[in-house]
Design a protein around this motif. Structure first.
Motif, PDB file in Angstrom:
ATOM      1  N   ASP A 113     -70.039  68.752  83.923  1.00 18.14           N
ATOM      2  CA  ASP A 113     -71.135  67.778  83.868  1.00 18.14           C
ATOM      3  C   ASP A 113     -70.958  66.729  82.769  1.00 18.14           C
ATOM      4  N   LEU A 125     -78.080  70.091  79.624  1.00 16.80           N
ATOM      5  CA  LEU A 125     -77.949  69.516  80.958  1.00 16.80           C
ATOM      6  C   LEU A 125     -77.680  70.676  81.903  1.00 16.80           C
ATOM      7  N   LEU A 142     -80.211  68.362  86.374  1.00 14.28           N
ATOM      8  CA  LEU A 142     -79.410  67.328  87.019  1.00 14.28           C
ATOM      9  C   LEU A 142     -79.767  67.164  88.493  1.00 14.28           C
ATOM     10  N   ASP A 143     -80.490  68.125  89.066  1.00 10.44           N
ATOM     11  CA  ASP A 143     -80.891  68.047  90.474  1.00 10.44           C
ATOM     12  C   ASP A 143     -82.216  67.304  90.670  1.00 10.44           C
ATOM     13  N   GLY A 161     -76.737  71.837  85.459  1.00  8.60           N
ATOM     14  CA  GLY A 161     -76.129  71.501  86.743  1.00  8.60           C
ATOM     15  C   GLY A 161     -75.922  72.749  87.577  1.00  8.60           C
ATOM     16  N   TYR A 197     -72.416  63.220  83.208  1.00  7.41           N
ATOM     17  CA  TYR A 197     -73.849  63.046  82.968  1.00  7.41           C
ATOM     18  C   TYR A 197     -74.116  62.812  81.485  1.00  7.41           C
ATOM     19  N   PHE A 218     -83.143  64.709  85.104  1.00  7.98           N
ATOM     20  CA  PHE A 218     -82.171  63.829  84.457  1.00  7.98           C
ATOM     21  C   PHE A 218     -82.503  62.389  84.822  1.00  7.98           C
TER      22      PHE A 218
END
Length: 173
Positions: free
Chosen positions: A14, A68, A99-100, A70, A17, A124
């Motif tokens: 990730d 974060l 992140l979703d 993911g 991101y 995010f």
């Protein structure tokens, strides 16, 4: 706005991101800023003890820890879980950044270490992450999220567990 010292933990898959978060910080039209406590050259090292010592030093400088989250974050034990443990031990305010796009805990992706730890969960997205950095507080044991009105005041559209900013209008006529 003051700069909360924030350590951002993430799975190596990730990293893009995280780089996008750095771009938010540099972008002049987004009210987002944080004091970056990340590692630089240490991430190129293979020495786990050295990397963890340097991570601990950075986390000890931080008042906030943002993870974060993911698809594979919950399975990352060597560094990601360990960083969260250090942040919890230090007493950092913890923000889970999904992140979703989920605006609350997603049991499918959330690492067990963050469950029932007083973690603030947000999607995010720059405005809500900036808001969380300014307003998230330590809670004893119950995970929490911002109420719907916080999202709508920031311009988000809510759809069940998700929150999204509407697309910007095309700037040219």
């Amino acid at each position: 706005m003051g700069l909360p010292r924030t350590f951002v933990g993430f799975s190596s898959t990730d990293i893009n991101y995280y780089r996008l978060m750095q771009a938010w910080k540099a972008h002049e039209h987004i009210d987002f800023d944080f004091a970056d406590c990340q590692l630089n050259s240490e991430i190129n090292s293979e020495d786990e003890t050295y990397i963890k010592r340097k991570c601990r030093e950075r986390i000890n400088l931080a008042g906030k820890y943002a993870m974060l989250i993911g698809e594979d974050t919950r399975y990352k034990y060597k560094y990601v879980k360990w960083e969260a443990e250090v942040a919890i031990e230090k007493g950092c305010t913890i923000i889970g950044v999904n992140l979703d796009g989920w605006r609350r805990i997603n049991e499918e992706t959330c690492p067990p270490i963050l469950r029932n730890r007083g973690v603030m969960f947000v999607p995010f997205s720059p405005k809500i992450v900036a808001h969380a950095l300014d307003h998230a507080q330590l809670h004893d044991d119950k995970n929490w999220e911002f109420k719907d009105n916080v999202y709508t005041q920031l311009g988000y559209v809510l759809d069940g567990n998700r929150a999204e900013l509407p697309p910007r209008p095309f700037p040219f006529r």
